[in-house]
Design a protein around this motif. Structure first.
Motif, PDB file in Angstrom:
ATOM      1  N   GLY A 211       0.801  -1.097  -0.215  1.00 33.19           N
ATOM      2  CA  GLY A 211      -0.186   0.061  -0.019  1.00 33.19           C
ATOM      3  C   GLY A 211       0.906   1.310   0.154  1.00 33.19           C
ATOM      4  O   GLY A 211       0.134   2.117   0.776  1.00 33.19           O
ATOM      5  N   ASP A 212       2.020   1.220  -0.331  1.00 35.35           N
ATOM      6  CA  ASP A 212       2.662   2.601   0.055  1.00 35.35           C
ATOM      7  C   ASP A 212       3.137   2.574  -1.865  1.00 35.35           C
ATOM      8  O   ASP A 212       4.024   3.565  -1.980  1.00 35.35           O
ATOM      9  CB  ASP A 212       4.508   2.298   0.389  1.00 35.35           C
TER      10      ASP A 212
ATOM     11  N   TYR B 252       5.913   5.779   4.868  1.00 32.86           N
ATOM     12  CA  TYR B 252       5.073   4.969   5.648  1.00 32.86           C
ATOM     13  C   TYR B 252       4.974   4.163   6.126  1.00 32.86           C
ATOM     14  O   TYR B 252       4.601   3.315   7.588  1.00 32.86           O
ATOM     15  CB  TYR B 252       4.547   3.522   4.090  1.00 32.86           C
ATOM     16  N   THR B 253       6.828   3.985   6.716  1.00 37.41           N
ATOM     17  CA  THR B 253       7.307   3.174   7.429  1.00 37.41           C
ATOM     18  C   THR B 253       6.944   4.042   9.022  1.00 37.41           C
ATOM     19  O   THR B 253       7.003   3.610   9.753  1.00 37.41           O
ATOM     20  CB  THR B 253       8.565   2.974   7.014  1.00 37.41           C
ATOM     21  N   LEU B 254       7.895   5.424   9.127  1.00 38.59           N
ATOM     22  CA  LEU B 254       7.512   6.605   9.723  1.00 38.59           C
ATOM     23  C   LEU B 254       5.639   6.460  10.309  1.00 38.59           C
ATOM     24  O   LEU B 254       5.757   7.071  11.522  1.00 38.59           O
ATOM     25  CB  LEU B 254       8.000   7.798   9.465  1.00 38.59           C
ATOM     26  N   ARG B 255       4.934   6.588   9.391  1.00 37.37           N
ATOM     27  CA  ARG B 255       3.817   6.779   9.946  1.00 37.37           C
ATOM     28  C   ARG B 255       3.129   5.104  10.298  1.00 37.37           C
ATOM     29  O   ARG B 255       2.287   5.460  11.341  1.00 37.37           O
ATOM     30  CB  ARG B 255       2.906   6.740   8.608  1.00 37.37           C
TER      31      ARG B 255
ATOM     32  N   CYS C 243      -1.381  13.886   8.985  1.00 38.17           N
ATOM     33  CA  CYS C 243      -1.506  15.070   8.509  1.00 38.17           C
ATOM     34  C   CYS C 243       0.326  15.189   7.948  1.00 38.17           C
ATOM     35  O   CYS C 243       0.420  16.195   6.532  1.00 38.17           O
ATOM     36  CB  CYS C 243      -1.500  16.421   9.416  1.00 38.17           C
ATOM     37  N   HIS C 244       0.928  14.436   8.522  1.00 36.81           N
ATOM     38  CA  HIS C 244       2.751  14.556   7.642  1.00 36.81           C
ATOM     39  C   HIS C 244       2.765  13.765   6.061  1.00 36.81           C
ATOM     40  O   HIS C 244       3.699  14.003   5.547  1.00 36.81           O
ATOM     41  CB  HIS C 244       3.102  13.749   8.752  1.00 36.81           C
ATOM     42  N   VAL C 245       1.806  12.552   6.448  1.00 38.68           N
ATOM     43  CA  VAL C 245       1.917  12.345   5.000  1.00 38.68           C
ATOM     44  C   VAL C 245       1.379  12.576   4.446  1.00 38.68           C
ATOM     45  O   VAL C 245       1.516  12.938   2.929  1.00 38.68           O
ATOM     46  CB  VAL C 245       1.024  10.728   5.195  1.00 38.68           C
TER      47      VAL C 245
ATOM     48  N   GLU D 274      11.571  13.483  11.036  1.00 36.88           N
ATOM     49  CA  GLU D 274       9.704  13.769  11.261  1.00 36.88           C
ATOM     50  C   GLU D 274      10.556  15.238  11.127  1.00 36.88           C
ATOM     51  O   GLU D 274       8.788  16.474  11.469  1.00 36.88           O
ATOM     52  CB  GLU D 274      10.529  13.376  12.425  1.00 36.88           C
ATOM     53  N   LEU D 275      11.833  16.544  11.318  1.00 33.63           N
ATOM     54  CA  LEU D 275      11.172  17.356  11.880  1.00 33.63           C
ATOM     55  C   LEU D 275      10.851  18.313  10.646  1.00 33.63           C
ATOM     56  O   LEU D 275       9.881  18.758  10.008  1.00 33.63           O
ATOM     57  CB  LEU D 275      12.573  18.088  12.695  1.00 33.63           C
TER      58      LEU D 275
END
Length: 161
Positions: free
Chosen positions: A15-16, A40-43, A51-53, A142-143
């Motif tokens: 799904g990525d 998608y791994t970080l999510r 919201c970041h995605v 992330e930042l």
């Protein structure tokens, strides 16, 4: 002629992978698959939120539309042929947003976004290429995504949160 490599069914099931159309010649489009395992791994790990995605995917769409010449997927939603004037306006707006991101977040963030969203690199691949610690790369992403959300939130008509 460049050989295209199709993802395996197992890879598609993750799904990525997203499909977009890239203009290779005037009014000639070719489908292109895009992946971002790092995003998608970080999510999935909870390090970033939806919201970041959404902001990263919006940036990728802007980059592909404005810089690489992809067709804007929003422009053809009415089912008819895309209006050439609307396509030009859409492309110009995408370039403007991409340039705002590059100016505001800088070259390092731009490079991370390209590696993650356009080249589809995992954090491990970035680690090998940049010769940096895994945790530092994840933290930097992330930042950068937090800043990207804020930047898109400040643009007219955008709300990532």
């Amino acid at each position: 002629m460049q050989k295209t490599i199709e993802p395996t069914p197992e890879r598609l099931a993750k799904g990525d992978i997203a499909e977009t159309d890239i203009e290779i010649r005037k009014n000639v489009y070719t489908p292109c698959l895009r992946s971002s395992g790092a995003l998608y791994t970080l999510r999935k790990s909870g390090a970033i939120k939806d919201c970041h995605v959404a902001a990263a995917e919006m940036w990728a769409r802007d980059y592909e539309t404005g810089i690489e010449g992809a067709r804007d997927p929003e422009a053809g939603k009415s089912g008819g042929k895309a209006d050439p004037e609307l396509s030009l306006i859409s492309r110009a707006a995408a370039v403007t947003r991409c340039e705002a991101v590059r100016r505001s977040l800088g070259k390092v963030s731009w490079r991370f976004l390209r590696m993650m969203m356009i080249q589809g690199m995992s954090i491990n691949k970035m680690k090998a290429e940049l010769k940096k610690d895994h945790a530092k790369i994840a933290g930097a992403i992330e930042l950068l995504l937090e800043q990207l959300v804020e930047l898109y939130d400040d643009m007219p008509g955008r709300n990532m949160r």
